[in-house]
Write a protein that holds these residues in place. Structure first.
Motif, PDB file in Angstrom:
ATOM      1  N   PRO A   1      -0.349  -1.941   0.002  1.00  0.00           N
ATOM      2  CA  PRO A   1      -0.671  -0.649  -0.613  1.00  0.00           C
ATOM      3  C   PRO A   1       0.462  -0.137  -1.501  1.00  0.00           C
ATOM      4  CG  PRO A   1      -0.517  -0.459   1.805  1.00  0.00           C
ATOM      5  CD  PRO A   1      -0.325  -1.896   1.463  1.00  0.00           C
TER       6      PRO A   1
ATOM      7  N   CYS B   1      -1.371 -12.444   2.539  1.00  0.00           N
ATOM      8  CA  CYS B   1      -1.987 -11.324   3.263  1.00  0.00           C
ATOM      9  C   CYS B   1      -0.995 -10.773   4.281  1.00  0.00           C
ATOM     10  CB  CYS B   1      -3.233 -11.798   4.001  1.00  0.00           C
ATOM     11  SG  CYS B   1      -4.462 -12.523   2.902  1.00  0.00           S
TER      12      CYS B   1
ATOM     13  N   GLY C   1      -6.274  -0.337  -3.758  1.00  0.00           N
ATOM     14  CA  GLY C   1      -6.687   1.067  -3.792  1.00  0.00           C
ATOM     15  C   GLY C   1      -5.809   1.925  -2.902  1.00  0.00           C
TER      16      GLY C   1
ATOM     17  N   ARG D   1       0.023  -8.120   7.480  1.00  0.00           N
ATOM     18  CA  ARG D   1      -0.530  -7.568   8.736  1.00  0.00           C
ATOM     19  C   ARG D   1       0.522  -6.624   9.290  1.00  0.00           C
ATOM     20  NH1 ARG D   1      -5.829  -7.711  10.859  1.00  0.00           N
ATOM     21  NH2 ARG D   1      -6.849  -8.840   9.190  1.00  0.00           N
ATOM     22  N   PHE D   2       0.226  -5.977  10.348  1.00  0.00           N
ATOM     23  CA  PHE D   2       1.156  -5.066  11.021  1.00  0.00           C
ATOM     24  C   PHE D   2       1.633  -3.981  10.042  1.00  0.00           C
ATOM     25  CE2 PHE D   2       2.138  -9.546  12.455  1.00  0.00           C
ATOM     26  CZ  PHE D   2       1.167  -9.563  13.433  1.00  0.00           C
ATOM     27  N   GLU D   3       2.969  -3.785   9.965  1.00  0.00           N
ATOM     28  CA  GLU D   3       3.516  -2.769   9.042  1.00  0.00           C
ATOM     29  C   GLU D   3       3.805  -3.347   7.658  1.00  0.00           C
ATOM     30  OE1 GLU D   3       3.582   0.452   9.500  1.00  0.00           O
ATOM     31  OE2 GLU D   3       2.712   0.075  11.471  1.00  0.00           O
ATOM     32  N   GLY D   4       3.484  -4.617   7.477  1.00  0.00           N
ATOM     33  CA  GLY D   4       3.739  -5.226   6.167  1.00  0.00           C
ATOM     34  C   GLY D   4       4.908  -6.190   6.193  1.00  0.00           C
ATOM     35  N   PHE D   5       5.507  -6.391   5.008  1.00  0.00           N
ATOM     36  CA  PHE D   5       6.507  -7.447   4.806  1.00  0.00           C
ATOM     37  C   PHE D   5       7.937  -6.917   4.808  1.00  0.00           C
ATOM     38  CE2 PHE D   5       2.653  -8.175   2.309  1.00  0.00           C
ATOM     39  CZ  PHE D   5       2.263  -9.441   2.717  1.00  0.00           C
TER      40      PHE D   5
ATOM     41  N   TYR E   1      -5.693   3.478  -0.130  1.00  0.00           N
ATOM     42  CA  TYR E   1      -6.104   3.626   1.264  1.00  0.00           C
ATOM     43  C   TYR E   1      -5.462   2.465   2.007  1.00  0.00           C
ATOM     44  CZ  TYR E   1      -9.401   0.672  -1.201  1.00  0.00           C
ATOM     45  OH  TYR E   1      -9.942  -0.261  -2.047  1.00  0.00           O
TER      46      TYR E   1
ATOM     47  N   MET F   1      -0.629  -8.828  -0.996  1.00  0.00           N
ATOM     48  CA  MET F   1      -1.464  -7.650  -0.800  1.00  0.00           C
ATOM     49  C   MET F   1      -0.650  -6.565  -0.100  1.00  0.00           C
ATOM     50  SD  MET F   1      -4.442  -7.771  -1.852  1.00  0.00           S
ATOM     51  CE  MET F   1      -4.707  -8.956  -3.119  1.00  0.00           C
TER      52      MET F   1
ATOM     53  N   VAL G   1       0.322  -6.346  -5.123  1.00  0.00           N
ATOM     54  CA  VAL G   1      -0.962  -5.827  -5.599  1.00  0.00           C
ATOM     55  C   VAL G   1      -1.610  -4.951  -4.534  1.00  0.00           C
ATOM     56  CG1 VAL G   1      -3.297  -6.491  -6.300  1.00  0.00           C
ATOM     57  CG2 VAL G   1      -1.355  -7.863  -7.041  1.00  0.00           C
ATOM     58  N   SER G   2      -2.133  -3.816  -4.990  1.00  0.00           N
ATOM     59  CA  SER G   2      -2.898  -2.935  -4.096  1.00  0.00           C
ATOM     60  C   SER G   2      -4.351  -2.924  -4.568  1.00  0.00           C
ATOM     61  CB  SER G   2      -2.329  -1.515  -4.170  1.00  0.00           C
ATOM     62  OG  SER G   2      -3.266  -0.586  -3.659  1.00  0.00           O
TER      63      SER G   2
ATOM     64  N   LEU H   1      -5.636  -0.624   4.703  1.00  0.00           N
ATOM     65  CA  LEU H   1      -6.441  -1.578   5.477  1.00  0.00           C
ATOM     66  C   LEU H   1      -5.602  -2.066   6.645  1.00  0.00           C
ATOM     67  CD1 LEU H   1      -7.486  -3.784   2.411  1.00  0.00           C
ATOM     68  CD2 LEU H   1      -8.879  -2.004   3.474  1.00  0.00           C
ATOM     69  N   SER H   2      -6.247  -2.768   7.568  1.00  0.00           N
ATOM     70  CA  SER H   2      -5.466  -3.290   8.697  1.00  0.00           C
ATOM     71  C   SER H   2      -4.814  -4.621   8.357  1.00  0.00           C
ATOM     72  CB  SER H   2      -6.360  -3.437   9.931  1.00  0.00           C
ATOM     73  OG  SER H   2      -7.468  -4.243   9.609  1.00  0.00           O
ATOM     74  N   GLY H   3      -5.249  -5.237   7.272  1.00  0.00           N
ATOM     75  CA  GLY H   3      -4.657  -6.512   6.872  1.00  0.00           C
ATOM     76  C   GLY H   3      -4.998  -6.828   5.431  1.00  0.00           C
ATOM     77  N   GLY H   4      -4.272  -7.770   4.848  1.00  0.00           N
ATOM     78  CA  GLY H   4      -4.470  -8.103   3.437  1.00  0.00           C
ATOM     79  C   GLY H   4      -5.683  -8.974   3.163  1.00  0.00           C
TER      80      GLY H   4
HETATM   81  N1  SAH Z   1       2.797   0.034   6.572  1.00  0.00           N
HETATM   82  C1  SAH Z   1       2.131  -0.305   5.344  1.00  0.00           C
HETATM   83  C2  SAH Z   1       0.682  -0.626   5.562  1.00  0.00           C
HETATM   84  C3  SAH Z   1       0.467  -1.910   6.280  1.00  0.00           C
HETATM   85  S1  SAH Z   1      -1.215  -2.278   6.462  1.00  0.00           S
HETATM   86  C4  SAH Z   1       2.238   0.869   4.389  1.00  0.00           C
HETATM   87  O1  SAH Z   1       2.143   2.013   4.828  1.00  0.00           O
HETATM   88  O2  SAH Z   1       2.379   0.646   3.167  1.00  0.00           O
HETATM   89  C5  SAH Z   1      -1.175  -3.997   6.816  1.00  0.00           C
HETATM   90  C6  SAH Z   1      -1.452  -4.914   5.661  1.00  0.00           C
HETATM   91  O3  SAH Z   1      -2.728  -4.651   5.140  1.00  0.00           O
HETATM   92  C7  SAH Z   1      -0.513  -4.802   4.470  1.00  0.00           C
HETATM   93  O4  SAH Z   1       0.658  -5.537   4.645  1.00  0.00           O
HETATM   94  C8  SAH Z   1      -1.365  -5.358   3.354  1.00  0.00           C
HETATM   95  O5  SAH Z   1      -1.304  -6.765   3.288  1.00  0.00           O
HETATM   96  C9  SAH Z   1      -2.769  -4.950   3.752  1.00  0.00           C
HETATM   97  N2  SAH Z   1      -3.190  -3.745   3.026  1.00  0.00           N
HETATM   98  C10 SAH Z   1      -3.402  -2.514   3.554  1.00  0.00           C
HETATM   99  N3  SAH Z   1      -3.811  -1.659   2.613  1.00  0.00           N
HETATM  100  C11 SAH Z   1      -3.888  -2.340   1.464  1.00  0.00           C
HETATM  101  C12 SAH Z   1      -4.235  -1.977   0.145  1.00  0.00           C
HETATM  102  N4  SAH Z   1      -4.604  -0.764  -0.184  1.00  0.00           N
HETATM  103  N5  SAH Z   1      -4.195  -2.944  -0.798  1.00  0.00           N
HETATM  104  C13 SAH Z   1      -3.810  -4.203  -0.497  1.00  0.00           C
HETATM  105  N6  SAH Z   1      -3.462  -4.585   0.752  1.00  0.00           N
HETATM  106  C14 SAH Z   1      -3.492  -3.683   1.723  1.00  0.00           C
END
Ligand code: SAH
Length: 315
Positions: A158, A181, A203, A183-187, A205, A156, A200-201, A207-210
């Motif tokens: 964005p 899933c 949408g 968290r934080f700034e991602g992978f 926008y 997950m 996969v996204s 989220l705070s986590g996957g």
């Molecule tokens: N720094 C990243 C956002 C991290 S948000 C960036 O700007 O791209 C934290 C986690 O929330 C992500 O690693 C992801 O797993 C999940 N997440 C946030 N938005 C998402 C979205 N639109 N679709 C799928 N997962 C999402």
């Protein structure tokens, strides 16, 4: 075959969550799908059990470590392969019921999954969670990440490909899915270079986590599993199934706050109703979703399902 959902998450208590009630909850109880979580924290080696570290090059937040996440992914691959092997053995031997149980036992040396088969169906086979199937090699039908038969591993993010109903349908027709899933700034990006993972996204926008994304994706898949929805609502004529949006729906009372259900829907003339629905579906798609409308025009064979008759039309 039971659809196997594996979720890699730092918050396993979020599952099945809302998928434990209503349609998906009933399907879960009936064994139409299974929901298992794997916590990447169980694959850490330091005493703080850290899964993240500061971003290379500086900046805010923390990044999920590639080595820890990859270890959890490899474990998930092993586990999924064992579940599928066992399920194949069961259908071959005509043994029914749930028979595979896995346990994750962290002992400082690495995670160990113990996969047990049903009596007389699959012999107990311990698998080492930290090794990938590739490195273990040799099973008669190795289900590795690179094997196209292996159920997809999705992450997950964005930054990923936006999820579509077409992809959901493909996933739901397979044996299962593993969802990672963030968290934080991602992978750490190297995770995606080193493992076959589909990003996969859900949408445009953040989220705070996957986890919420994983729940959305699973909900969309589960309702399509055989026997989950009622016979009259196969889902074939809903929004996106035919590229465009569904036509507007109405129900009793016939008059509400002075507004009356369109006459055509009360006419009992199914041909007219179908034509009206087709026209409304196209009109609404053109106005609300010009992007979909363009795609629909590029694929003219996919006629809007509004033209289909539905059991519920018959009053
Ligand atoms: N720094 C990243 C956002 C991290 S948000 C960036 O700007 O791209 C934290 C986690 O929330 C992500 O690693 C992801 O797993 C999940 N997440 C946030 N938005 C998402 C979205 N639109 N679709 C799928 N997962 C999402």
């Amino acid at each position: 075959m039971t659809f196997t959902a594996q979720i890699l998450t730092l918050y396993p208590e979020m599952f099945p969550g809302p998928l434990g009630i209503s349609l998906a909850g009933r399907a879960l109880e009936e064994g139409k799908w299974t929901c298992d979580t794997i916590n990447p924290r169980d694959f850490t080696t330091d005493k703080h059990r850290s899964v993240d570290d500061t971003p290379a090059g500086g900046g805010a937040g923390m990044v999920l470590r590639a080595d820890i996440m990859a270890a959890a992914v490899d474990f998930a691959v092993e586990r999924m392969a064992a579940v599928i092997r066992s399920s194949r053995a069961q259908s071959r031997d005509g043994v029914g019921g749930e028979s595979v149980s896995t346990s994750l036992d962290t002992n400082g040396e690495g995670a160990l999954a113990t996969v047990r088969g049903a009596p007389d169906s699959v012999s107990p086979e311990p698998v080492q969670g930290r090794l990938s199937l590739d490195r273990r090699g040799s099973t008669s039908s190795p289900l590795t990440v690179s094997n196209p038969q292996h159920p997809p591993i999705l992450a997950m993010t964005p930054r990923g490909t936006p999820l579509t109903q077409a992809r959901v349908r493909e996933l739901a027709s397979g044996p299962g899915v593993t969802i990672i899933c963030g968290r934080f700034e991602g992978f750490d990006e190297r995770l995606f270079e080193a493992r076959d993972i589909e990003q996969v996204s859900i949408g445009d926008y953040v989220l705070s986590g996957g986890e919420m994304g994983a729940l959305v994706l699973l909900d969309a898949c589960i309702r399509l599993l055989p026997g989950v929805m009622g016979a009259s609502s196969s889902g074939d004529d809903e929004s996106f199934e035919n590229v465009i949006l569904e036509y507007p729906q109405y129900t009793r009372p016939q008059i509400w706050e002075g507004r009356i259900i369109p006459e055509v829907l009360r006419s009992g003339d199914h041909a007219k109703i179908a034509a009206w629905r087709k026209q409304k579906a196209e009109e609404d798609t053109r106005l609300r979703r010009p992007d979909l409308w363009e795609r629909h025009r590029d694929a003219p064979d996919q006629s809007p399902s509004g033209a289909q008759e539905k059991d519920k039309d018959k009053e």
